[in-house]
Structure formats: structure tokens, C-alpha cells
Design a protein around this motif. Structure first.
Motif, PDB file in Angstrom:
ATOM      1  N   ASP A  30       0.782  -1.231   0.084  1.00 12.22           N
ATOM      2  CA  ASP A  30      -0.073   0.034  -0.016  1.00 12.22           C
ATOM      3  C   ASP A  30       1.033   1.193  -0.195  1.00 12.22           C
ATOM      4  O   ASP A  30       1.634   1.425   1.006  1.00 12.22           O
ATOM      5  N   PRO A  31       0.726   2.024  -1.066  1.00 16.20           N
ATOM      6  CA  PRO A  31       1.849   3.165  -1.048  1.00 16.20           C
ATOM      7  C   PRO A  31       1.657   4.503   0.112  1.00 16.20           C
ATOM      8  O   PRO A  31       2.367   4.959   0.352  1.00 16.20           O
ATOM      9  N   ALA A  32       0.330   4.344   0.698  1.00 14.94           N
ATOM     10  CA  ALA A  32       0.142   5.133   1.927  1.00 14.94           C
ATOM     11  C   ALA A  32       0.809   4.733   3.150  1.00 14.94           C
ATOM     12  O   ALA A  32       1.323   5.623   3.923  1.00 14.94           O
ATOM     13  N   GLU A  33       1.611   3.524   3.095  1.00 18.34           N
ATOM     14  CA  GLU A  33       2.329   3.235   4.058  1.00 18.34           C
ATOM     15  C   GLU A  33       3.906   3.493   4.024  1.00 18.34           C
ATOM     16  O   GLU A  33       4.628   3.230   4.902  1.00 18.34           O
ATOM     17  N   ILE A  34       4.179   4.460   2.968  1.00 21.59           N
ATOM     18  CA  ILE A  34       5.749   4.686   2.568  1.00 21.59           C
ATOM     19  C   ILE A  34       5.700   6.507   2.824  1.00 21.59           C
ATOM     20  O   ILE A  34       4.846   7.052   1.729  1.00 21.59           O
ATOM     21  N   LEU A  35       6.358   6.780   3.539  1.00 21.01           N
ATOM     22  CA  LEU A  35       6.591   8.431   3.721  1.00 21.01           C
ATOM     23  C   LEU A  35       7.436   9.109   2.602  1.00 21.01           C
ATOM     24  O   LEU A  35       8.368   8.206   2.500  1.00 21.01           O
ATOM     25  N   LEU A  36       7.278  10.186   2.400  1.00 19.94           N
ATOM     26  CA  LEU A  36       8.309  10.830   1.377  1.00 19.94           C
ATOM     27  C   LEU A  36       8.980  11.927   2.209  1.00 19.94           C
ATOM     28  O   LEU A  36       8.222  13.163   2.502  1.00 19.94           O
ATOM     29  N   CYS A  37      10.215  11.942   2.415  1.00 18.86           N
ATOM     30  CA  CYS A  37      10.916  12.810   3.305  1.00 18.86           C
ATOM     31  C   CYS A  37      11.649  13.588   2.156  1.00 18.86           C
ATOM     32  O   CYS A  37      12.399  12.812   1.639  1.00 18.86           O
ATOM     33  N   GLY A  38      11.542  14.889   2.065  1.00 14.97           N
ATOM     34  CA  GLY A  38      12.374  15.819   1.209  1.00 14.97           C
ATOM     35  C   GLY A  38      13.690  16.003   1.708  1.00 14.97           C
ATOM     36  O   GLY A  38      13.730  16.674   2.989  1.00 14.97           O
ATOM     37  N   ALA A  39      14.491  15.717   1.214  1.00 15.43           N
ATOM     38  CA  ALA A  39      15.987  16.017   1.497  1.00 15.43           C
ATOM     39  C   ALA A  39      16.465  17.326   0.983  1.00 15.43           C
ATOM     40  O   ALA A  39      17.033  17.481  -0.073  1.00 15.43           O
ATOM     41  N   GLY A  55       2.667  19.035  -0.524  1.00 13.23           N
ATOM     42  CA  GLY A  55       2.214  17.997   0.361  1.00 13.23           C
ATOM     43  C   GLY A  55       3.454  16.869   0.641  1.00 13.23           C
ATOM     44  O   GLY A  55       2.924  15.735   0.861  1.00 13.23           O
ATOM     45  N   ILE A  56       4.629  17.410   0.874  1.00  7.50           N
ATOM     46  CA  ILE A  56       5.551  16.335   1.430  1.00  7.50           C
ATOM     47  C   ILE A  56       5.252  15.926   2.685  1.00  7.50           C
ATOM     48  O   ILE A  56       4.454  16.673   3.451  1.00  7.50           O
ATOM     49  N   ASP A  57       5.676  14.845   3.022  1.00  3.76           N
ATOM     50  CA  ASP A  57       5.307  14.235   4.416  1.00  3.76           C
ATOM     51  C   ASP A  57       6.147  14.911   5.790  1.00  3.76           C
ATOM     52  O   ASP A  57       5.871  14.826   6.577  1.00  3.76           O
ATOM     53  N   CYS A  58       7.544  15.195   5.261  1.00  2.00           N
ATOM     54  CA  CYS A  58       8.326  15.592   6.043  1.00  2.00           C
ATOM     55  C   CYS A  58       9.643  16.146   5.250  1.00  2.00           C
ATOM     56  O   CYS A  58       9.665  15.704   4.309  1.00  2.00           O
ATOM     57  N   LEU A  59      10.245  17.043   6.071  1.00  3.77           N
ATOM     58  CA  LEU A  59      11.507  17.465   5.500  1.00  3.77           C
ATOM     59  C   LEU A  59      12.588  17.204   6.331  1.00  3.77           C
ATOM     60  O   LEU A  59      12.585  17.173   7.620  1.00  3.77           O
ATOM     61  N   GLY A  60      13.838  16.683   5.748  1.00  4.05           N
ATOM     62  CA  GLY A  60      15.071  16.333   6.337  1.00  4.05           C
ATOM     63  C   GLY A  60      16.108  17.170   5.975  1.00  4.05           C
ATOM     64  O   GLY A  60      16.442  17.420   5.159  1.00  4.05           O
ATOM     65  N   GLU A  61      16.913  17.604   7.129  1.00  2.00           N
ATOM     66  CA  GLU A  61      18.247  18.399   7.171  1.00  2.00           C
ATOM     67  C   GLU A  61      19.290  17.636   7.610  1.00  2.00           C
ATOM     68  O   GLU A  61      19.076  16.661   8.503  1.00  2.00           O
ATOM     69  N   ASN A  62      20.633  17.835   6.919  1.00  3.18           N
ATOM     70  CA  ASN A  62      21.558  17.081   7.326  1.00  3.18           C
ATOM     71  C   ASN A  62      22.563  17.960   7.990  1.00  3.18           C
ATOM     72  O   ASN A  62      23.686  17.507   8.197  1.00  3.18           O
ATOM     73  N   LEU A  81       9.686  17.987  10.773  1.00  2.00           N
ATOM     74  CA  LEU A  81      11.110  18.200  10.409  1.00  2.00           C
ATOM     75  C   LEU A  81      12.158  17.178  10.951  1.00  2.00           C
ATOM     76  O   LEU A  81      11.813  16.874  12.028  1.00  2.00           O
ATOM     77  N   HIS A  82      13.039  16.469   9.998  1.00  4.16           N
ATOM     78  CA  HIS A  82      13.827  15.587  10.524  1.00  4.16           C
ATOM     79  C   HIS A  82      15.190  15.812  10.503  1.00  4.16           C
ATOM     80  O   HIS A  82      15.419  16.537   9.659  1.00  4.16           O
ATOM     81  N   PHE A  83      16.008  15.283  11.037  1.00  2.00           N
ATOM     82  CA  PHE A  83      17.470  15.622  11.230  1.00  2.00           C
ATOM     83  C   PHE A  83      18.241  14.142  10.537  1.00  2.00           C
ATOM     84  O   PHE A  83      17.900  13.157  11.004  1.00  2.00           O
ATOM     85  N   ILE A 102      15.291  11.925  14.378  1.00  2.00           N
ATOM     86  CA  ILE A 102      16.761  12.114  14.350  1.00  2.00           C
ATOM     87  C   ILE A 102      16.976  10.787  13.662  1.00  2.00           C
ATOM     88  O   ILE A 102      16.827   9.585  14.085  1.00  2.00           O
ATOM     89  N   HIS A 103      17.358  10.755  12.118  1.00  2.00           N
ATOM     90  CA  HIS A 103      17.405   9.432  11.527  1.00  2.00           C
ATOM     91  C   HIS A 103      18.756   8.832  11.855  1.00  2.00           C
ATOM     92  O   HIS A 103      19.080   7.379  11.350  1.00  2.00           O
ATOM     93  N   SER A 104      19.856   9.535  12.456  1.00  2.00           N
ATOM     94  CA  SER A 104      21.199   9.094  12.203  1.00  2.00           C
ATOM     95  C   SER A 104      22.078   8.891  13.421  1.00  2.00           C
ATOM     96  O   SER A 104      23.145   9.183  13.832  1.00  2.00           O
TER      97      SER A 104
END
Ligand SMILES: *Cc1c(COP(=O)(O)O)cnc(C)c1O
Length: 240
Positions: A30-39, A55-62, A81-83, A102-104
Motif C-alpha cells: 500500500d503506497p500510503a504506508e511509505i512516507l516521502l521525506c524531502g532532503a 504535500g511532502i510528508d516531512c523535510l530532512g536536513e543534514n 522536520l527530521h535530522f 533524528i535518523h542518524s
């Protein structure tokens, strides 16, 4: 100019979503279970706002400094916002409590530092453990074989201000399509094996993997969050 950026980014996000949906369909997911995080690294506040409007699901900064600057410009208002980058311990203070995830997290000592800071701020910080799935000297992250022990160790500690919500990986740069599929499959297996342990900690779990060049393979293998930069924002122009 700004109008043009908005349209390009909206079109790019629609195209990425379409490719994500096709990859999910091929995998019977189901595509609904996959989030799109904009880097969004190296892209300004206007580009971030355009992605949020589209409509991006979240933004990620590094990079902490860039994120702090863009936070002051309200670049991320309206989206989580994600790191996603390498986090140095002396910069934890600037990230904890300011990002949703925080992904990292690549060491137990970093996890401890995040816990300490989150306790001080009276928040619970959601994190992922980064796995160095390709065993590359140039990349940070836990060795795949260490992940289970790390989760057990972390859960056994008195840490109540970090919540481990899953795993993240950046496999080696691939030369050919499909080259990273085995790494993504290995990560998915690790995620499945870790799930019973992680569920002690969090009911919402994520497997963050897949970038512009390989997100379809990552989805085929079971990714629940792809981090896409170039395919949304265009090529980054690094200073010489
Ligand atoms: C930049 C970045 C991405 C996105 O890379 P693209 O190839 O531009 O899609 C994903 N994850 C992390 C950690 C990044 O730093």
C-alpha cells in the motif's frame, strides 16, 4: 521566479509520488504506508515551503547550522522536520526537541547524549539507529550484526527520553540500477527481526532507506520512508 520554483517542485513531487506508487504496486504494498521525506539540504526556505505546499510528508536536513538558519526563517512551518545527517555530540543541543525524528544515531554515546539533553528539555526525542549496511569505512552507523545488541542495551538503560523508532541506512553509491537491492533486503530483514524488541519502545516504527537514485528498489525491499533530494529539488551545486 518563486512561482516557477513552486511549480517545478510540485511537479517533481507528483512524479516521485507516482514512481513510489508504481514501486509499491509492483511489490504488492500500500503506497500510503511509505512516507516521502524531502532532503532539502542546500535548498532555501522558499523551496522548503514549496515542498510543504505540495504535500511532502516531512523535510530532512543534514547540517545543523543550515537547519538552524532555516528554522529562524520558518522554512518548515506546516511539516514535520527530521535530522538525517551526521550528528556531532556538541551539536545535539541544537537538534533535540527541534526535530520530530533524528535518523542518524550511530553510537550508544550519541544516544546517551540525546537522552541527557531531552531530559533537560523535558521532551522525548524520537530517533532511528543508522546501520552501516555496506560496512564502508567512510560511513557511520552500527554494524548490522550489532543492531540487536544495541537495541537491547539501549532498552535496558534508564533512558526514558529517547524513543528508538526503527532503522535507517545509506547503502554504498550504486553504479547500476538494482545494485543496492541486496542491501535493502538485508536492512528489511534486520528491521523485521528488530520489530518485536522495538515494539517495547514505540508503536510507530520506520525503516528509512532509499534516495533519488534507488528509492524504487528500497520500496521493493520494504522501506517505509524514502529520503529524496535531487529528484525533488534538482541537482545541488556544491561550492568548488
Ligand atoms: C542528501 C541526502 C539524501 C537525498 O539524496 P538524493 O540523492 O539527492 O536524493 C538522503 N539521505 C541523506 C542522509 C542525505 O544526506
Amino acid at each position: 521566479m518563486e512561482e516557477e520554483i513552486r511549480k517545478t517542485i510540485a511537479d517533481n513531487i507528483a512524479a516521485v509520488r507516482e514512481r513510489m506508487a508504481e514501486a509499491a504496486a509492483r511489490a504488492g504494498r500500500d503506497p500510503a504506508e511509505i512516507l516521502l521525506c524531502g532532503a532539502s539540504k542546500m535548498n532555501g526556505a522558499a523551496a522548503c515551503r514549496a515542498a510543504i505546499a505540495a504535500g511532502i510528508d516531512c523535510l530532512g536536513e543534514n547540517r545543523v547550522q543550515e537547519m538552524t538558519q532555516k528554522l529562524s526563517e520558518h522554512a518548515y512551518d506546516g511539516a514535520p522536520l527530521h535530522f538525517i545527517g551526521v550528528l556531532q555530540k556538541n551539536k545535539v543541543r541544537q537538534v533535540v526537541g527541534r526535530v520530530d525524528l533524528i535518523h542518524s544515531v550511530d553510537s550508544l554515546s550519541l544516544l546517551d547524549e540525546i537522552d541527557r539533553r531531552a531530559a533537560k528539555e523535558g521532551v522525548v526525542q524520537n530517533v532511528l539507529l543508522e546501520v552501516n549496511v555496506g560496512g564502508e569505512a567512510s560511513k557511520s552507523g552500527f554494524a548490522p550484526g550489532d543492531v540487536r545488541g544495541v537495541i537491547e542495551e539501549a532498552l535496558g538503560r534508564a533512558e526514558r527520553h529517547v524513543r528508538i523508532c526503527g532503522l535507517m541506512a545509506i547503502p554504498p553509491a550504486a553504479e547500476k540500477k538494482g545494485e543496492n537491492l541486496p542491501y535493502f533486503e538485508q536492512m528489511h530483514q534486520l528491521f523485521v527481526d528488530s520489530t518485536p524488541l522495538l515494539l517495547h519502545n514505540s508503536t510507530e516504527l520506520y525503516l528509512s532507506m532509499g534516495m533519488s537514485g534507488d528509492f524504487e528498489d528500497a520500496i521493493a525491499a520494504g522501506s517505509t520512508m524514502v529520503r529524496v533530494g535531487t529528484a525533488i529539488f534538482g541537482a545541488r551545486h556544491y561550492p568548488a
